[in-house]
Design an enzyme around this catalytic site. Structure first.
Site, short mmCIF file in Angstrom:
data_model
loop_
_atom_site.label_atom_id
_atom_site.label_comp_id
_atom_site.label_asym_id
_atom_site.label_seq_id
_atom_site.Cartn_x
_atom_site.Cartn_y
_atom_site.Cartn_z
N SER A 14 46.59 39.82 38.84
CA SER A 14 47.00 40.30 40.16
C SER A 14 45.93 41.07 40.92
O SER A 14 46.20 41.63 41.98
CB SER A 14 48.23 41.19 40.02
OG SER A 14 47.90 42.32 39.26
N THR A 70 48.46 44.99 42.28
CA THR A 70 47.61 46.08 42.70
C THR A 70 47.19 47.13 41.67
O THR A 70 48.02 47.74 41.02
CB THR A 70 48.42 46.85 43.77
OG1 THR A 70 49.11 45.94 44.57
CG2 THR A 70 47.53 47.73 44.59
N THR A 95 43.90 44.21 45.34
CA THR A 95 44.92 43.29 44.81
C THR A 95 44.67 41.86 45.28
O THR A 95 44.04 41.64 46.32
CB THR A 95 46.32 43.74 45.30
OG1 THR A 95 47.31 42.94 44.68
CG2 THR A 95 46.47 43.62 46.80
N ARG A 128 49.36 35.57 54.18
CA ARG A 128 50.13 36.81 54.00
C ARG A 128 49.18 37.96 53.63
O ARG A 128 48.30 37.84 52.79
CB ARG A 128 51.15 36.60 52.89
CG ARG A 128 52.04 37.81 52.62
CD ARG A 128 51.55 38.61 51.43
NE ARG A 128 52.49 39.67 51.07
CZ ARG A 128 52.22 40.63 50.20
NH1 ARG A 128 51.07 40.68 49.60
NH2 ARG A 128 53.11 41.56 49.93
N VAL A 129 49.39 39.08 54.28
CA VAL A 129 48.65 40.30 53.95
C VAL A 129 49.67 41.34 53.50
O VAL A 129 50.73 41.48 54.11
CB VAL A 129 47.88 40.81 55.19
CG1 VAL A 129 47.29 42.20 54.95
CG2 VAL A 129 46.77 39.82 55.56
N THR A 183 52.22 50.49 44.94
CA THR A 183 52.16 49.19 44.26
C THR A 183 53.54 48.55 44.36
O THR A 183 54.53 49.23 44.63
CB THR A 183 51.74 49.37 42.79
OG1 THR A 183 51.72 48.10 42.15
CG2 THR A 183 52.70 50.27 42.02
N GLY A 184 53.59 47.26 44.15
CA GLY A 184 54.88 46.57 44.21
C GLY A 184 54.99 45.73 45.47
O GLY A 184 53.98 45.32 46.05
N GLY A 216 54.81 44.70 48.74
CA GLY A 216 54.11 45.29 49.87
C GLY A 216 54.93 45.35 51.15
O GLY A 216 54.78 46.28 51.95
N1 GLY Z 1 51.40 45.71 46.75
C1 GLY Z 1 50.60 44.59 46.86
C2 GLY Z 1 51.12 43.53 47.70
O1 GLY Z 1 52.29 43.51 48.06
O2 GLY Z 1 50.34 42.68 48.06
#
Ligand code: GLY
Length: 330
Positions: A85, A192, A210, A220-221, A243-244, A246
């Site tokens: 990741s 992340t 990440t 996608r960002v 984290t998690g 986004g």
């Molecule tokens: N937390 C990283 C993402 O959603 O890309």
């Protein structure tokens, strides 16, 4: 810098990351946050945080700045092809392309980030150059890649055979439903790496990097490169990173919120909890997704909180680098 990068790549490929001082405690059983308040300190997300913290402390101890420390700390994880990741080996988007997001902030309040960057092993280093060498904060996609090339970064295929295989398997059903805590599956780490540091002088910095959510839509960002969402540092107050999922962090500008709550008197743990509660209140997706925050105060106090159980973080303070299980809402 190039030699160092090569070394880190080789070390990661040879599985040498387990030899990095501090790695041994990665799987110690859960204990409560000790609420130490001492400098210096490193705090970072997930099991890979142990190696990153150790690297950062090494850089700081050998005279590097707190910004050098956070950059080099997360570079170690970016170079690990086994990490699904972050950086090389990251699972691709649904077109089979690995796209990277990264950000960095220093004690002077300056910030840099890149998003939707492809074929560059160390997005955090490009983000640092955006911060230090350009009048901008974020460079995206082709522009970020052009800037990286012009700055001397070499392009590299980041899609490892293992990640390609995972994508090909995913294609058969093509079902997008990010799994909570997929780091719990063998040889995988969730999401992340977000890492925060405070040096002996009390200066703060942070970095976040990440490959984003596996099998996301192309383009996608996530939250990680968005200053205030995935990362925020205010040298007067403290720092936070997320984290998690986004999307949940973006909609609440989570890391900025944590730091502002700390400015208003919450300790880092309370601030992280409040940011999670905001997501619970605002976003119905919260029940089936994971988000975790970590925070570091100006006095060296740390905290963390997550939506779901299973989020853990690494804290290196007072000579001990160890894992903690975060408290969670559910
Ligand atoms: N937390 C990283 C993402 O959603 O890309």
């Amino acid at each position: 810098m190039l030699n160092r990068r090569k070394f880190l790549e080789k070390a990661a490929a040879a599985g040498m990351l387990s030899l990095v001082p501090g790695m041994l405690k990665a799987n110690t059983e859960a204990i409560q946050n000790p609420l130490k308040k001492s400098l210096p300190a490193f705090i970072s997300t997930w099991n890979h945080g142990i190696a990153a913290n150790a690297e950062g402390m090494k850089v700081l101890s050998s005279g590097g700045s707190v910004v050098d420390a956070v950059e080099n700390a997360v570079m170690l994880i970016e170079a690990d092809p086994e990490n699904a990741s972050v950086g090389i080996g990251g699972w691709p988007d649904r077109e089979g392309i690995v796209t990277l997001d990264a950000s960095i902030m220093g004690p002077d309040g300056n910030a840099g980030s890149v998003c939707f960057l492809q074929n560059i092993l160390h997005p955090v280093s490009v983000a640092r150059l955006v911060m230090e060498k350009t009048p901008h904060v974020i460079l995206a996609g082709e522009g970020a890649l052009l800037f990286a090339r012009q700055s001397g970064f070499k392009e590299k295929n980041l899609l490892t055979p293992k990640a390609k295989e995972a994508w090909e398997k995913w294609l058969k059903e093509s079902k997008y439903d990010p799994v909570i805590n997929w780091e719990n599956e063998p040889n995988k780490y969730h999401d992340t790496i977000g890492l925060l540091a405070i040096d002996q002088k009390g200066d703060l910095a942070g970095a976040c990097t990440t490959s984003g959510l596996a099998f996301k839509m192309h383009g996608r960002v996530g939250d990680s490169p968005i200053i205030g969402a995935g990362l925020f540092v205010d040298n007067e107050v403290g720092a936070a990173t997320a984290t998690g999922m986004g999307e949940l962090v973006l909609k609440t500008l989570g890391s900025f919120l944590v730091v502002e709550l700390m400015r208003n008197g919450r300790n880092p743990m309370e601030a992280c909890k409040e940011a999670v509660l905001r997501i619970v209140k605002k976003d119905p997706e919260n029940v089936k997704r994971q988000v975790g925050f970590i925070a570091l105060g100006k006095n060296g106090e740390t905290g963390a909180f997550s939506l779901q159980p299973g989020f853990n973080y690494a804290l290196y303070q007072e000579g001990i680098n160890e894992m903690f299980d975060s408290k969670s809402y559910y």
